[in-house]
Scaffold this motif. Structure first.
Motif, PDB file in Angstrom:
ATOM      1  N   ASP A  98      43.518  35.155  28.560  1.00  0.00           N
ATOM      2  CA  ASP A  98      42.978  36.402  29.083  1.00  0.00           C
ATOM      3  C   ASP A  98      43.844  36.844  30.258  1.00  0.00           C
ATOM      4  N   GLY A  99      43.517  37.996  30.863  1.00  0.00           N
ATOM      5  CA  GLY A  99      44.367  38.540  31.913  1.00  0.00           C
ATOM      6  C   GLY A  99      44.488  37.641  33.122  1.00  0.00           C
ATOM      7  N   VAL A 100      43.379  37.027  33.539  1.00  0.00           N
ATOM      8  CA  VAL A 100      43.393  36.153  34.709  1.00  0.00           C
ATOM      9  C   VAL A 100      44.252  34.927  34.438  1.00  0.00           C
ATOM     10  N   SER A 101      44.075  34.329  33.268  1.00  0.00           N
ATOM     11  CA  SER A 101      44.849  33.145  32.913  1.00  0.00           C
ATOM     12  C   SER A 101      46.339  33.461  32.844  1.00  0.00           C
ATOM     13  N   LEU A 126      34.998  34.910  34.598  1.00  0.00           N
ATOM     14  CA  LEU A 126      34.050  33.795  34.665  1.00  0.00           C
ATOM     15  C   LEU A 126      34.758  32.456  34.801  1.00  0.00           C
ATOM     16  N   ARG A 127      36.087  32.491  34.958  1.00  0.00           N
ATOM     17  CA  ARG A 127      36.869  31.269  35.015  1.00  0.00           C
ATOM     18  C   ARG A 127      36.633  30.532  36.330  1.00  0.00           C
ATOM     19  N   THR A 128      36.527  29.220  36.277  1.00  0.00           N
ATOM     20  CA  THR A 128      36.363  28.381  37.460  1.00  0.00           C
ATOM     21  C   THR A 128      37.522  27.403  37.547  1.00  0.00           C
ATOM     22  N   ALA A 129      37.536  26.604  38.618  1.00  0.00           N
ATOM     23  CA  ALA A 129      38.608  25.620  38.802  1.00  0.00           C
ATOM     24  C   ALA A 129      38.592  24.551  37.720  1.00  0.00           C
ATOM     25  N   ARG A 130      37.476  24.403  37.004  1.00  0.00           N
ATOM     26  CA  ARG A 130      37.372  23.398  35.953  1.00  0.00           C
ATOM     27  C   ARG A 130      37.996  23.857  34.641  1.00  0.00           C
ATOM     28  N   ASP A 131      38.326  25.145  34.543  1.00  0.00           N
ATOM     29  CA  ASP A 131      38.875  25.693  33.306  1.00  0.00           C
ATOM     30  C   ASP A 131      40.394  25.582  33.302  1.00  0.00           C
ATOM     31  N   THR A 132      40.948  25.309  32.133  1.00  0.00           N
ATOM     32  CA  THR A 132      42.394  25.291  31.987  1.00  0.00           C
ATOM     33  C   THR A 132      42.930  26.715  31.950  1.00  0.00           C
ATOM     34  N   ASP A 133      44.240  26.860  32.219  1.00  0.00           N
ATOM     35  CA  ASP A 133      44.879  28.177  32.154  1.00  0.00           C
ATOM     36  C   ASP A 133      45.208  28.497  30.707  1.00  0.00           C
ATOM     37  N   GLY A 134      44.260  28.996  29.982  1.00  0.00           N
ATOM     38  CA  GLY A 134      44.440  29.354  28.588  1.00  0.00           C
ATOM     39  C   GLY A 134      43.111  29.763  28.003  1.00  0.00           C
ATOM     40  N   GLY A 135      43.144  30.461  26.863  1.00  0.00           N
ATOM     41  CA  GLY A 135      41.911  30.907  26.247  1.00  0.00           C
ATOM     42  C   GLY A 135      41.314  32.097  26.975  1.00  0.00           C
ATOM     43  N   PRO A 152      42.376  39.085  39.884  1.00  0.00           N
ATOM     44  CA  PRO A 152      42.671  38.409  41.145  1.00  0.00           C
ATOM     45  C   PRO A 152      44.152  38.049  41.247  1.00  0.00           C
ATOM     46  N   GLY A 153      44.730  38.337  42.402  1.00  0.00           N
ATOM     47  CA  GLY A 153      46.140  38.045  42.600  1.00  0.00           C
ATOM     48  C   GLY A 153      46.349  37.044  43.720  1.00  0.00           C
ATOM     49  N   ALA A 191      46.410  44.239  40.171  1.00  0.00           N
ATOM     50  CA  ALA A 191      46.347  42.895  40.742  1.00  0.00           C
ATOM     51  C   ALA A 191      46.794  42.948  42.193  1.00  0.00           C
ATOM     52  N   THR A 192      46.225  42.069  43.008  1.00  0.00           N
ATOM     53  CA  THR A 192      46.637  41.942  44.396  1.00  0.00           C
ATOM     54  C   THR A 192      47.954  41.182  44.473  1.00  0.00           C
ATOM     55  N   SER A 193      48.874  41.699  45.277  1.00  0.00           N
ATOM     56  CA  SER A 193      50.156  41.031  45.481  1.00  0.00           C
ATOM     57  C   SER A 193      50.483  41.107  46.970  1.00  0.00           C
ATOM     58  N   ALA A 194      50.142  40.028  47.699  1.00  0.00           N
ATOM     59  CA  ALA A 194      50.329  39.975  49.154  1.00  0.00           C
ATOM     60  C   ALA A 194      49.576  41.129  49.808  1.00  0.00           C
TER      61      ALA A 194
END
Length: 453
Positions: free
Chosen positions: A143-146, A292-301, A380-381, A413-416
């Motif tokens: 997804d976009g966040v991942s 809905l992604r949390t720190a427990r989720d992998t970067d994918g899907g 989120p950036g 997305a936020t960039s600095a």
């Protein structure tokens, strides 16, 4: 092989030549002051030299269970990086205009399903000495966040760091408890159960939305010039705005940054549609993805939901428009926060993807209003400057997808210290897309005046 989730499979099944379903990022870099004429080539070759690929960058759709496609992932042991990672140069005069023309062509082409579903293009030849990296990955994979996490994860906070990392070689964030591999039958059973749970969740959503919270619901949006069948060609536009300006409006109005972004887009869309003699009387409705992604989720899907928000384009006063948008987002997110994550994902499917697919059925699509008019997504950036081989990241523009009935997408997305907007439109249905950038600036100025700045 590994079975796909129902949502990942849906993105693959829904793709066609006219509807490429990948997400992408366009990153702009300024080389360090001591960079030589071969800096971009050297940076490219350093990345190209990373030949250890994580599973996300090795997976492709497989044929499973007697010839069924788009049900499982296969993982290639050998990946042809010369195909996936390419170096290009812009034609003279090398303006941002030429960069966006190239990006638009790249964004309109399908990924090869016989290979892992990603491409990276290192692009040099900008007249101001900068270079760009355009990377796209299929929405069935990330997804976009991942996708943004993967791209940013290979950059450094240290301008002096000469260790060039490649996104495909960075270890993915792992869940705290890795899921043990099961048999194909067990995995298939789990996928079926997940689909059933999602379907049952729709009933919970209906009760909460219709009778308790009165959410913004699908099929309430007016039909506009943006809600038409689309072709496969794309047009992309990109621009950055100061985060401080947007935060100043947020603080003065007592709303969120995302509320200001939505109001900024609403004012720009209102002006753009007036310019094209196409503004409807009823307010436009935006689909707003929710991470809905949390720190427990992998970067994918795909781990996301969505809500629908009125853009209040029927109102003339920018301050009143902002207040209406803020109230709409607040009420709709209240419903989302009360649902378990599996039901929240089902809510995203029910309020967005399912109505969009239903509207394509002959005899129904033309007779019903759109489920929403466009997607506006704030990904989120990062809050600090990032570097690749000492080159500073100046712009980080997310570029998403458009589908039949929604010919325009706005993602940022936020960039600095900036908010970087990436606009994608159907080349045929959204004329003069770049004019929306000017309307966005005017809309922000109107909001600043409306709140007394």
């Amino acid at each position: 092989m590994h079975l796909m989730s129902p949502l990942d499979s849906t993105f693959l099944h829904a793709e066609s030549r006219e509807h490429p379903l990948h997400v992408a990022g366009l990153q702009l870099f300024t080389p360090p002051a001591d960079a030589g004429p071969e800096f971009v080539r050297e940076t490219y070759e350093a990345m190209r030299g990373s030949e250890e690929l994580t599973p996300t960058f090795r997976q492709r759709p497989a044929v499973a269970l007697g010839g069924i496609t788009n049900l499982a992932w296969a993982f290639d042991d050998a990946v042809d990086l010369d195909y996936h990672v390419r170096r290009s140069a812009l034609p003279a005069p090398g303006r941002v205009r030429e960069l966006l023309e190239l990006t638009s062509r790249l964004h309109g082409t399908l990924l090869d399903r016989h290979r892992p579903l990603w491409e990276m293009h290192v692009i040099e030849g900008l007249d101001d000495g900068r270079f760009a990296i355009y990377t796209k990955m299929h929405h069935g994979v990330v997804d976009g966040v991942s996708a943004l996490n993967l791209l940013q994860g290979s950059l450094s906070l240290d301008a002096a760091d000469a260790d060039v990392q490649a996104p495909w070689s960075m270890p993915s964030r792992a869940t705290a408890h890795a899921e043990a591999d099961g048999s194909r039958l067990q995995k298939l059973s789990g996928a079926v159960q997940s689909t059933v749970r999602h379907a049952l969740s729709a009933g919970v959503l209906a009760r909460a939305a219709l009778w308790e919270q009165q959410m913004t619901l699908p099929f309430r949006a007016p039909r506009t010039m943006l809600n038409v069948p689309i072709g496969g060609a794309r047009r992309c536009a990109a621009q950055s705005w100061s985060l401080d300006r947007i935060k100043a409006v947020k603080n003065a109005a007592g709303v969120t940054v995302n509320d200001v972004v939505l109001a900024m887009c609403a004012g720009a869309l209102k002006s753009y549609l007036i310019e094209n003699d196409a503004l409807p009387d009823a307010p436009l409705v935006a689909m707003v993805p929710v991470n809905l992604r949390t720190a427990r989720d992998t970067d994918g899907g795909n781990v996301a939901s969505a809500v629908l928000c009125t853009l209040a384009t029927d109102l003339e006063d920018p301050a009143q428009r902002l207040a209406t948008i803020a109230a709409s987002m607040r009420d709709n997110k209240t419903v989302l926060s009360q649902l378990p994550r599996s039901q929240a994902i089902a809510m995203g499917l029910t309020t967005t993807l399912a109505p969009a697919l239903l509207s394509l059925i002959p005899g129904i699509g033309a007779a019903t209003p759109p489920s929403f008019n466009l997607c506006i997504s704030n990904v989120p950036g990062v809050q600090h400057p990032l570097y690749r081989n000492g080159a500073r990241l100046d712009g980080n523009y997310p570029l998403s997808m458009v589908v039949d009935g929604q010919a325009l997408n706005i993602t940022l997305a936020t960039s600095a210290d900036s908010l970087d907007f990436g606009l994608v439109g159907c080349r045929r249905a959204v004329p003069h897309l770049q004019r929306l950038l000017g309307h966005l600036e005017t809309s922000l100025k109107d909001l600043e005046c409306a709140v007394g700045l």
